[in-house]
Design a protein around this motif. Structure first.
Motif, PDB file in Angstrom:
ATOM      1  N   UNK A 230       0.843  -1.192   0.000  1.00 15.36           N
ATOM      2  CA  UNK A 230       0.000   0.000   0.000  1.00 15.36           C
ATOM      3  C   UNK A 230       0.882   1.247   0.000  1.00 15.36           C
ATOM      4  N   UNK A 231       0.588   2.172  -0.901  1.00 11.47           N
ATOM      5  CA  UNK A 231       1.361   3.423  -0.985  1.00 11.47           C
ATOM      6  C   UNK A 231       0.405   4.604  -0.905  1.00 11.47           C
ATOM      7  N   UNK A 232       0.704   5.520  -0.010  1.00 13.04           N
ATOM      8  CA  UNK A 232      -0.112   6.721   0.136  1.00 13.04           C
ATOM      9  C   UNK A 232       0.667   7.918  -0.415  1.00 13.04           C
ATOM     10  N   UNK A 233       0.125   8.560  -1.435  1.00 14.66           N
ATOM     11  CA  UNK A 233       0.818   9.714  -2.035  1.00 14.66           C
ATOM     12  C   UNK A 233       0.307  11.001  -1.377  1.00 14.66           C
ATOM     13  N   UNK A 234       1.194  11.646  -0.668  1.00 11.34           N
ATOM     14  CA  UNK A 234       0.801  12.846   0.078  1.00 11.34           C
ATOM     15  C   UNK A 234       0.575  14.020  -0.868  1.00 11.34           C
ATOM     16  N   UNK A 235      -0.502  14.741  -0.619  1.00  8.07           N
ATOM     17  CA  UNK A 235      -0.786  15.954  -1.395  1.00  8.07           C
ATOM     18  C   UNK A 235      -1.470  15.680  -2.720  1.00  8.07           C
ATOM     19  N   UNK A 236      -1.721  14.410  -3.039  1.00  7.30           N
ATOM     20  CA  UNK A 236      -2.326  14.090  -4.340  1.00  7.30           C
ATOM     21  C   UNK A 236      -3.799  13.747  -4.179  1.00  7.30           C
TER      22      UNK A 236
END
Ligand SMILES: O=C(O)CC1=CCC(=O)O1
Length: 262
Positions: A230-236
């Motif tokens: 799982x990858x969380x892209x900050x600000x997107x």
């Protein structure tokens, strides 16, 4: 690039990169076409066979009468990959494209060796939310929900850039029939049970500012799949491939290497 007739529906596709390379296939979100990935392509590692296509009712593909089923959207992808003689691809699907990815991985493991499920879920929204959106578009066209869609698609800083207009145009110029058809397909899809049986290498991507498939919903889908990253892209927002193409491509490249795809 060709429009290939697949059981009566012309599906537009294009290939870039190395024709002999490891295949990577991209499937788009509702209200977008293959150009959604333009920014990401320039940051992908060399040596990939890059295939993009427009799902039915979108972009340059045919627009049959609605409603569409998720089964038909998955079959279009399946037939296209068979037509292009693609096997063992890395299939990257965003939003409804991520639902297509789940359906394809369940049905045709010979086509897909790994999936990226981006800003998507096993089930998106409720019958009620989709009924409301369908009624809004039937009465006022796509323009009637374009403002709200931009807020779900993009972070506040991105919405202040001139680029936002381009993506708004892509949305509002989608054939209404195709947009409504795909909304019906999302409304009718609940992949909780089939997706929880997936065991292929999977990366799931969420954006902190995503108003369509918020991070908790996306994480819930990741947790259904054994071993999923799982990858969380900050600000997107909902379309991180547009807002942060370099970081998005870096995730794809790292995942492709970690699975031995490249
Ligand atoms: O239009 C939206 O809110 C975002 C979306 C949901 C499913 C999809 O493909 O896009």
């Amino acid at each position: 690039m060709p429009l290939t007739e697949l059981k009566g529906t012309g599906i537009y596709w294009r290939e870039d990169g190395d024709p002999d390379g490891a295949p990577i296939v991209f499937a788009n979100a509702l209200g977008t076409d293959h150009r959604l990935w333009d920014g990401v392509l320039s940051y992908l590692p060399a040596g990939l066979r890059v295939i993009r296509y427009d799902k039915r009712g979108h972009g340059l593909s045919d627009c049959p009468p609605r409603p569409y089923s998720m089964g038909a959207l998955v079959s279009d992808a399946e037939r296209l990959l068979d037509h292009l003689q693609v096997r063992d691809c890395l299939f990257v699907g965003i939003s409804i494209g991520g639902m297509i990815a789940q359906g394809l991985a369940v049905k045709r493991l010979d086509l897909v060796r790994a999936v990226v499920l981006s800003n998507t879920a096993a089930k998106i929204g409720t019958h009620g939310t989709w009924d409301d959106r369908i009624a809004t578009v039937e009465s006022g066209g796509i323009e009637a929900l374009a403002g709200g869609t931009m807020e779900r698609w993009f972070s506040k800083p991105f919405r202040a850039t001139p680029d936002m207009r381009t993506w708004r145009h892509m949305l509002t110029r989608t054939p209404v029939e195709g947009y409504l058809g795909c909304m019906a397909a999302i409304r009718g899809t609940d992949f909780y049970t089939p997706t929880s049986g997936l065991t292929l290498p999977t990366m799931v991507i969420a954006g902190t500012e995503d108003g369509s498939t918020p991070p908790d919903l996306v994480r819930e889908t990741a947790e259904l799949i054994k071993g999923a990253r799982f990858e969380l892209m900050r600000g997107a927002g909902h379309l991180p491939c547009v807002e942060q193409p370099k970081a998005y491509a870096a995730l794809l490249a790292d995942f492709a290497r970690s699975t031995g795809h490249i």
